[in-house]
Write a protein that holds these residues in place. Structure first.
Motif, PDB file in Angstrom:
ATOM      1  N   ASP A  91      48.579  39.291  33.962  1.00 49.39           N
ATOM      2  CA  ASP A  91      47.863  40.494  34.429  1.00 49.39           C
ATOM      3  C   ASP A  91      46.575  40.195  35.200  1.00 49.39           C
ATOM      4  O   ASP A  91      45.480  40.641  34.828  1.00 49.39           O
ATOM      5  CB  ASP A  91      47.592  41.434  33.246  1.00 49.39           C
ATOM      6  N   ILE A  92      46.745  39.435  36.268  1.00 48.00           N
ATOM      7  CA  ILE A  92      45.620  39.164  37.171  1.00 48.00           C
ATOM      8  C   ILE A  92      45.525  40.332  38.143  1.00 48.00           C
ATOM      9  O   ILE A  92      46.489  40.638  38.865  1.00 48.00           O
ATOM     10  CB  ILE A  92      45.864  37.854  37.959  1.00 48.00           C
ATOM     11  N   VAL A  94      42.862  42.490  40.923  1.00 46.74           N
ATOM     12  CA  VAL A  94      41.610  42.683  41.656  1.00 46.74           C
ATOM     13  C   VAL A  94      41.703  44.060  42.318  1.00 46.74           C
ATOM     14  O   VAL A  94      42.724  44.364  42.977  1.00 46.74           O
ATOM     15  CB  VAL A  94      41.406  41.582  42.722  1.00 46.74           C
ATOM     16  N   GLN A  99      39.709  42.981  47.198  1.00 41.10           N
ATOM     17  CA  GLN A  99      40.525  41.770  47.372  1.00 41.10           C
ATOM     18  C   GLN A  99      40.014  40.954  48.558  1.00 41.10           C
ATOM     19  O   GLN A  99      39.415  41.491  49.479  1.00 41.10           O
ATOM     20  CB  GLN A  99      41.999  42.169  47.547  1.00 41.10           C
ATOM     21  N   GLY A 100      40.245  39.652  48.497  1.00 34.78           N
ATOM     22  CA  GLY A 100      39.829  38.772  49.585  1.00 34.78           C
ATOM     23  C   GLY A 100      38.393  38.286  49.480  1.00 34.78           C
ATOM     24  O   GLY A 100      37.861  37.679  50.407  1.00 34.78           O
ATOM     25  N   LYS A 101      37.743  38.548  48.335  1.00 30.90           N
ATOM     26  CA  LYS A 101      36.348  38.097  48.135  1.00 30.90           C
ATOM     27  C   LYS A 101      36.282  36.943  47.160  1.00 30.90           C
ATOM     28  O   LYS A 101      35.253  36.702  46.545  1.00 30.90           O
ATOM     29  CB  LYS A 101      35.503  39.240  47.555  1.00 30.90           C
ATOM     30  N   LYS A 102      37.409  36.308  46.898  1.00 35.80           N
ATOM     31  CA  LYS A 102      37.515  35.180  45.962  1.00 35.80           C
ATOM     32  C   LYS A 102      37.340  35.600  44.494  1.00 35.80           C
ATOM     33  O   LYS A 102      37.084  34.752  43.637  1.00 35.80           O
ATOM     34  CB  LYS A 102      36.498  34.076  46.302  1.00 35.80           C
ATOM     35  N   LEU A 103      37.480  36.891  44.215  1.00 31.75           N
ATOM     36  CA  LEU A 103      37.369  37.323  42.812  1.00 31.75           C
ATOM     37  C   LEU A 103      38.583  36.856  42.016  1.00 31.75           C
ATOM     38  O   LEU A 103      38.458  36.412  40.866  1.00 31.75           O
ATOM     39  CB  LEU A 103      37.221  38.844  42.720  1.00 31.75           C
ATOM     40  N   GLY A 104      39.760  36.931  42.642  1.00 33.17           N
ATOM     41  CA  GLY A 104      40.984  36.471  41.964  1.00 33.17           C
ATOM     42  C   GLY A 104      40.884  34.987  41.642  1.00 33.17           C
ATOM     43  O   GLY A 104      41.187  34.550  40.525  1.00 33.17           O
ATOM     44  N   LEU A 105      40.429  34.221  42.621  1.00 30.09           N
ATOM     45  CA  LEU A 105      40.250  32.772  42.429  1.00 30.09           C
ATOM     46  C   LEU A 105      39.284  32.496  41.284  1.00 30.09           C
ATOM     47  O   LEU A 105      39.532  31.628  40.434  1.00 30.09           O
ATOM     48  CB  LEU A 105      39.727  32.161  43.736  1.00 30.09           C
ATOM     49  N   ASP A 126      53.956  33.700  35.820  1.00 30.32           N
ATOM     50  CA  ASP A 126      55.008  34.228  36.696  1.00 30.32           C
ATOM     51  C   ASP A 126      54.351  35.048  37.785  1.00 30.32           C
ATOM     52  O   ASP A 126      53.408  35.796  37.505  1.00 30.32           O
ATOM     53  CB  ASP A 126      55.949  35.171  35.927  1.00 30.32           C
ATOM     54  N   LYS A 130      55.208  36.645  47.211  1.00 31.78           N
ATOM     55  CA  LYS A 130      54.061  36.843  48.124  1.00 31.78           C
ATOM     56  C   LYS A 130      52.752  36.306  47.541  1.00 31.78           C
ATOM     57  O   LYS A 130      51.806  36.081  48.284  1.00 31.78           O
ATOM     58  CB  LYS A 130      53.951  38.307  48.555  1.00 31.78           C
ATOM     59  N   ASN A 131      52.702  36.116  46.236  1.00 35.97           N
ATOM     60  CA  ASN A 131      51.476  35.586  45.628  1.00 35.97           C
ATOM     61  C   ASN A 131      51.484  34.058  45.475  1.00 35.97           C
ATOM     62  O   ASN A 131      50.488  33.485  45.021  1.00 35.97           O
ATOM     63  CB  ASN A 131      51.228  36.236  44.267  1.00 35.97           C
ATOM     64  N   PRO A 133      51.197  31.654  47.741  1.00 36.84           N
ATOM     65  CA  PRO A 133      50.074  30.965  48.420  1.00 36.84           C
ATOM     66  C   PRO A 133      48.747  31.107  47.676  1.00 36.84           C
ATOM     67  O   PRO A 133      47.943  30.171  47.649  1.00 36.84           O
ATOM     68  CB  PRO A 133      50.010  31.656  49.790  1.00 36.84           C
ATOM     69  N   TYR A 135      48.324  31.411  44.362  1.00 33.14           N
ATOM     70  CA  TYR A 135      48.289  30.521  43.191  1.00 33.14           C
ATOM     71  C   TYR A 135      48.258  29.050  43.594  1.00 33.14           C
ATOM     72  O   TYR A 135      47.678  28.226  42.873  1.00 33.14           O
ATOM     73  CB  TYR A 135      49.442  30.855  42.231  1.00 33.14           C
ATOM     74  N   LYS A 137      46.541  28.008  46.118  1.00 32.92           N
ATOM     75  CA  LYS A 137      45.097  27.803  46.381  1.00 32.92           C
ATOM     76  C   LYS A 137      44.326  27.641  45.076  1.00 32.92           C
ATOM     77  O   LYS A 137      43.248  27.051  45.041  1.00 32.92           O
ATOM     78  CB  LYS A 137      44.522  28.984  47.167  1.00 32.92           C
TER      79      LYS A 137
END
Ligand code: ACO
Length: 151
Positions: A91-92, A94, A99-105, A126, A130-131, A133, A135, A137
């Protein structure tokens, strides 16, 4: 480690994150439902009592007092690998506008750190094609296939 934007903090899930929109953030994943505060507390307190194996973290925008990203690691206790421990990331999420601000990372880095600190010999998850790339990173490599059975 990825830096958080100014005014954002990463920390364990809190009881009053219900009011800070935690469940709203999860809506980027799937249908969340309409939990009452009482239902939220039932689940929150269960996780708290099992805080040796469930770790949910959240990123909060402190200016807006609002949750903008979240993720969980669950530590599974095995017999194989000498009673080894495996971390499962789940359950990741953002917020769509964040999104795209490196919060997920940043969430993944924190969960990997927790998994390693708890003694997991690997951390797995899992995801959709599309995700992949994202993971990659985050330092993950593709292995095996996911199977599901719906009751
Ligand atoms: N394709 C290619 N690259 C990507 C993608 C993608 N779909 N998503 C992120 N990246 C890259 C970014 O460009 C960035 O690369 P860079 O370091 O070279 O700039 C890097 O991955 C880190 O990206 P973040 O900014 O940290 O990504 P974000 O904060 O948007 O979080 C996430 C990614 C979690 C997938 C988010 O977009 C999201 O919540 N999506 C909807 C819900 C979802 O799919 N969650 C994951 C479900 S799987 C699970 O829970 C185990």
């Amino acid at each position: 480690q990825a830096a958080l934007p100014e005014g954002y903090t990463v920390r364990p899930l809190r009881e009053n994150d219900y009011e800070r929109g935690f469940l709203k953030v999860l809506e980027v994943l799937t249908e969340v439902g309409t939990q009452t505060k009482e239902q939220w507390l039932e689940r929150f307190n269960y996780l708290k009592q099992h805080n040796h194996e469930y770790f949910t973290i959240a990123i909060c925008n402190e200016h807006e007092n609002r949750i903008v990203a979240a993720g969980t690691i669950f530590v599974e206790r095995k017999f194989v690998h000498n009673n080894g421990l495996v971390g499962h990331i789940e359950d990741i999420a953002v917020d769509a506008n964040q999104q795209g601000k490196k919060l997920g990372l940043r969430i993944i880095e924190a969960l990997k750190y927790i998994g390693a600190k708890k003694g997991c010999y690997k951390v797995i998850l899992d995801c959709s094609a599309k995700n992949i790339p994202f993971y990659e990173k985050c330092g993950f490599t593709q292995k095996e296939y996911e199977m599901a059975w719906y009751v």
